[in-house]
Design a protein around this motif. Structure first.
Motif, PDB file in Angstrom:
ATOM      1  N   ARG A   1      12.115  -5.646   2.244  1.00 16.59           N
ATOM      2  CA  ARG A   1      12.854  -5.346   1.004  1.00 16.59           C
ATOM      3  C   ARG A   1      14.102  -6.206   0.884  1.00 16.59           C
TER       4      ARG A   1
ATOM      5  N   ARG B   1       6.009  -4.876  -9.131  1.00 18.14           N
ATOM      6  CA  ARG B   1       6.813  -3.866  -8.436  1.00 18.14           C
ATOM      7  C   ARG B   1       7.523  -4.426  -7.207  1.00 18.14           C
TER       8      ARG B   1
ATOM      9  N   GLU C   1      -2.670  -0.654  -3.735  1.00 19.97           N
ATOM     10  CA  GLU C   1      -2.558   0.322  -2.647  1.00 19.97           C
ATOM     11  C   GLU C   1      -1.554  -0.141  -1.594  1.00 19.97           C
TER      12      GLU C   1
ATOM     13  N   CYS D   1       0.946  -2.230  -2.173  1.00 20.26           N
ATOM     14  CA  CYS D   1       2.273  -2.139  -2.813  1.00 20.26           C
ATOM     15  C   CYS D   1       2.816  -0.718  -2.722  1.00 20.26           C
ATOM     16  N   ASP D   2       1.943   0.271  -2.934  1.00 24.19           N
ATOM     17  CA  ASP D   2       2.372   1.672  -2.823  1.00 24.19           C
ATOM     18  C   ASP D   2       2.905   1.952  -1.420  1.00 24.19           C
ATOM     19  N   TRP D   3       2.195   1.459  -0.398  1.00 27.13           N
ATOM     20  CA  TRP D   3       2.609   1.705   0.986  1.00 27.13           C
ATOM     21  C   TRP D   3       3.958   1.053   1.257  1.00 27.13           C
TER      22      TRP D   3
ATOM     23  N   LEU E   1       6.345   0.260  -0.884  1.00 26.91           N
ATOM     24  CA  LEU E   1       7.415   0.938  -1.622  1.00 26.91           C
ATOM     25  C   LEU E   1       7.779   2.273  -0.978  1.00 26.91           C
ATOM     26  N   ALA E   2       6.825   2.864  -0.270  1.00 28.26           N
ATOM     27  CA  ALA E   2       7.105   4.121   0.440  1.00 28.26           C
ATOM     28  C   ALA E   2       7.807   3.879   1.774  1.00 28.26           C
ATOM     29  N   HIS E   3       7.852   2.619   2.219  1.00 26.33           N
ATOM     30  CA  HIS E   3       8.495   2.260   3.489  1.00 26.33           C
ATOM     31  C   HIS E   3       9.409   1.053   3.276  1.00 26.33           C
TER      32      HIS E   3
ATOM     33  N   HIS F   1       2.267   5.433  11.455  1.00 25.83           N
ATOM     34  CA  HIS F   1       2.560   4.629  10.258  1.00 25.83           C
ATOM     35  C   HIS F   1       2.034   3.200  10.430  1.00 25.83           C
TER      36      HIS F   1
END
Length: 226
Positions: A118, A146, A167, A169-171, A173-175, A207
């Motif tokens: 990030r 995103r 999928e 990208c979702d992971w 953004l959650a981490h 994870h």
């Protein structure tokens, strides 16, 4: 007399701080050793980077100034996957950063080195050599909307673009706190500036292995492939 007393006071303070640091490191080592035994792993208080890790040219390790580290846990997990976990320090623009690195095998055929995070936190400084194997940032049109502000780098940006499906990208953004690298069949994860406590190891492994399964799915590999 006053100057001598001041020097003695400073020396005592430094001595106390060093003693506390040594006590803390010993306590951490004992707790990690006990956790390693519980997980069926081996523990070593000091170790050096293996030739395989050096030749993988992980950006984090290439930016680092140290070839040794503390608190190595290694061995095969119950699913047969081999784990390397250790505390690694390096000098960044903001000072010394120490974090727990977790490395697991992750086969991704036809994939090249990549680095995802990030925030930008790895910097070359005046004491380190220029990176001999730099990574290229993805162009704006290669970035998922995103993740347009993320640090997305690869030796082959188009290949990383193919993996960055919704999928994954979702992971990510959650981490958002994780630094993630892949090279030579090895996945490296860490949270910059954060040391994993022994009671956090199993959750961190879960994870990491969920990310491996996701990456391999995105790469078109069947479930259970290592």
């Amino acid at each position: 007399m006053t100057s001598v007393l001041s020097v003695l006071v400073v020396a005592v303070i430094i001595g106390v701080l060093l003693w506390l640091a040594l006590v803390d490191r010993g306590r951490r080592g004992g707790r990690l050793s006990a956790e390693a035994t519980r997980l069926g792993l081996h523990y070593r208080p000091y170790a050096s980077l293996s030739e395989r890790l050096r030749e993988a040219h992980f950006m984090l390790l290439d930016c680092g100034q140290f070839r040794h580290f503390r608190h190595l846990l290694e061995g095969s997990l119950t699913n047969g996957r081999y784990l390397n976990l250790f505390d690694y320090s390096l000098i960044t623009a903001h000072g010394v950063s120490t974090q727990t690195l977790l490395l697991l095998p992750c086969q991704l055929p036809d994939c090249e080195r990549f680095c995802i995070g990030r925030h930008a936190w790895l910097d070359e400084d005046g004491f380190s050599e220029t990176l001999q194997h730099p990574l290229q940032p993805l162009r704006k049109d290669q970035r998922p909307p995103r993740l347009h502000q993320w640090q997305l780098l690869s030796s082959e940006p188009a290949q990383l673009w193919n993996i960055l499906q919704p999928e994954l990208c979702d992971w990510l953004l959650a981490h958002p706190h994780l630094h993630i690298e892949w090279s030579a069949g090895i996945l490296l994860l860490c949270r910059p500036g954060h040391l994993l406590e022994p009671e956090q190891l199993e959750a961190a492994l879960d994870h990491a292995q969920s990310l491996i399964r996701l990456l391999q799915r995105q790469a078109g590999l069947p479930a259970g492939h290592d």
